[in-house]
Design an enzyme around this catalytic site. Structure first.
Site, PDB file in Angstrom:
ATOM      1  N   CYS A 113     -14.905  -2.337  10.610  1.00 12.87           N
ATOM      2  CA  CYS A 113     -15.247  -3.762  10.503  1.00 12.87           C
ATOM      3  C   CYS A 113     -14.213  -4.682  11.154  1.00 12.87           C
ATOM      4  O   CYS A 113     -14.453  -5.872  11.335  1.00 12.87           O
ATOM      5  CB  CYS A 113     -15.442  -4.150   9.040  1.00 12.87           C
ATOM      6  SG  CYS A 113     -16.700  -3.156   8.239  1.00 12.87           S
ATOM      7  N   HIS A 254     -14.497 -11.735   7.982  1.00 12.24           N
ATOM      8  CA  HIS A 254     -15.488 -10.658   7.993  1.00 12.24           C
ATOM      9  C   HIS A 254     -16.427 -10.852   6.799  1.00 12.24           C
ATOM     10  O   HIS A 254     -15.994 -11.158   5.689  1.00 12.24           O
ATOM     11  CB  HIS A 254     -14.764  -9.313   7.897  1.00 12.24           C
ATOM     12  CG  HIS A 254     -15.676  -8.156   7.663  1.00 12.24           C
ATOM     13  ND1 HIS A 254     -16.811  -7.961   8.415  1.00 12.24           N
ATOM     14  CD2 HIS A 254     -15.638  -7.144   6.756  1.00 12.24           C
ATOM     15  CE1 HIS A 254     -17.429  -6.870   7.991  1.00 12.24           C
ATOM     16  NE2 HIS A 254     -16.732  -6.360   6.981  1.00 12.24           N
ATOM     17  N   ASN A 284     -23.422  -6.839   5.437  1.00  5.11           N
ATOM     18  CA  ASN A 284     -22.219  -6.465   6.189  1.00  5.11           C
ATOM     19  C   ASN A 284     -22.650  -5.759   7.476  1.00  5.11           C
ATOM     20  O   ASN A 284     -23.212  -4.669   7.428  1.00  5.11           O
ATOM     21  CB  ASN A 284     -21.359  -5.548   5.318  1.00  5.11           C
ATOM     22  CG  ASN A 284     -20.077  -5.106   5.995  1.00  5.11           C
ATOM     23  OD1 ASN A 284     -19.895  -5.306   7.201  1.00  5.11           O
ATOM     24  ND2 ASN A 284     -19.185  -4.506   5.234  1.00  5.11           N
TER      25      ASN A 284
END
Ligand code: COA
Length: 332
Positions: A113, A254, A284
């Site tokens: 990520c 994020h 996500n």
């Protein structure tokens, strides 16, 4: 020579997977998912769409908005944890092929990520060294291909999508990417891991039967480290560059979980209206999450030329990083 972020683009797959859909697939509820994560829905790519298709569509937008010709791109880097192929060819090479770029360096990076922040660091270095002039960076994920839709602890969290940007050379320091910090600590590797299909647990019938090809996560432990690390990241980069948090126009963390973003935002006193929040509609999307969020803000007119953006990411590895960037593209 300095590196400037010239454009942003994203691609959002059409299919929507809602919490209500997931209620029919695993033992969960809309109420539980919203309360623990803030996620209401996520996008899922079609069966015949692969990661490079998503990346290609985001890249087209980014190149168009950068006002350059495709043949001016002299390097293509893609961050992904769900590549088209496990080892080769790279997803960046597949995106390049679809764009008609066949004679430049193209490769993938693996930083989960935090991928987009790692890409920024690489692009900045290549441009500042004078080696390259226009670098296409892409975070692209078909995470649905590595998620076990029988595992309620992970399948509710993730979604597919892509984001891309063009990083170009400039002599104007006021346009420059100010700083990018990025790190990793493999001691935490087991907490967020896809154990199968690599050299450790190769593709074999027994490993596939044990579902090692899917990601596994110790959610609770990841949560705690994520909040701490994301907070420290911001403090470190602001202090290093002697920039006060109040000077930041848009905080783009994020998008893993609303509670993580909120914990970091309130610790650092960022106003809600200056914080990107897209997790409720996309879930996500790993390396694509920051550029997808940035693109939404851009298209909503909330990021303009000259605005100071603070990026903050955390992911498997563990990896983490932050970036201070002035938006150097044209206004939407
Ligand atoms: N639906 C309903 N119940 C669920 C569930 C689901 N989808 N997933 C887990 N549960 C249950 C657990 O089994 C547990 O039940 P128990 O108390 O009977 O044992 C209970 O809910 C609490 O589980 P826990 O894991 O402690 O919940 P949590 O508050 O930590 O929330 C996450 C779970 C995954 C949402 C949270 O830990 C998280 O977001 N972690 C970070 C994940 C992340 O961001 N990863 C990517 C980083 S880049």
């Amino acid at each position: 020579m300095y590196a400037a972020l010239r454009s942003i683009g994203s691609y959002i797959p059409e299919n929507i997977l809602t919490n209500q859909d997931l209620e029919k697939m695993v033992d969960t509820s809309d109420e539980w998912i919203v309360k623990r994560t803030g996620i209401k829905e996520r996008r899922i790519a079609n069966d015949d769409e692969v990661t490079s298709d998503l990346g290609y569509k985001a890249a087209l937008k980014a190149i168009d908005r950068a006002d350059i010709n495709i043949n001016e791109i002299d390097m293509v880097i893609c961050a992904t944890l769900s590549p088209d192929y496990l080892t080769m060819p790279s997803t960046a090479a597949m995106i390049s092929k679809k764009l008609g770029i066949t004679n430049v360096m193209a490769f993938d990076i693996s930083a989960a990520c935090t991928g987009f922040v790692y890409l920024l660091s690489l692009a900045k270095s290549f441009i500042e060294s004078g080696a390259k002039k226009n670098i296409l960076i892409i975070g692209a994920e078909k995470i649905s291909s590595v998620v076990d839709y029988e595992d309620r602890t992970t399948c509710i969290l993730f979604g597919d999508g892509a984001g891309a940007a063009v990083i170009g050379a400039t002599e104007d320091k006021n346009e420059a990417i100010i700083d990018v910090l990025a790190s990793a600590d493999g001691n935490y590797g087991d907490l967020l891991i896809t154990p199968g299909c690599g050299s450790k647990n190769p593709i074999r019938e027994d490993n596939v039967k044990d579902k090692l090809q899917y990601m596994k996560m110790s959610g609770n432990e990841v949560f705690k480290v994520a909040v701490k690390t994301l907070t420290n990241d911001v403090i470190e980069i602001l202090e290093k560059n002697k920039i006060d948090a109040s000077e930041v126009d848009m905080f783009i963390p994020h998008q893993a979980n609303y509670r993580i973003v909120e914990a970091v935002r309130t610790k650092l006193n960022f106003p809600l209206e200056k914080t990107a929040l897209t997790v409720s509609k996309y879930g996500n999307t790993s390396s694509a999450s920051i550029p997808m969020a940035m693109n939404d803000l851009y298209e909503e007119g909330k990021i303009k030329k000259g605005d100071l953006m603070l990026l903050d990411a955390f992911g498997g590895g563990f990896t983490w990083g932050s970036a201070l960037i002035r938006f150097a593209g044209k206004n939407f």
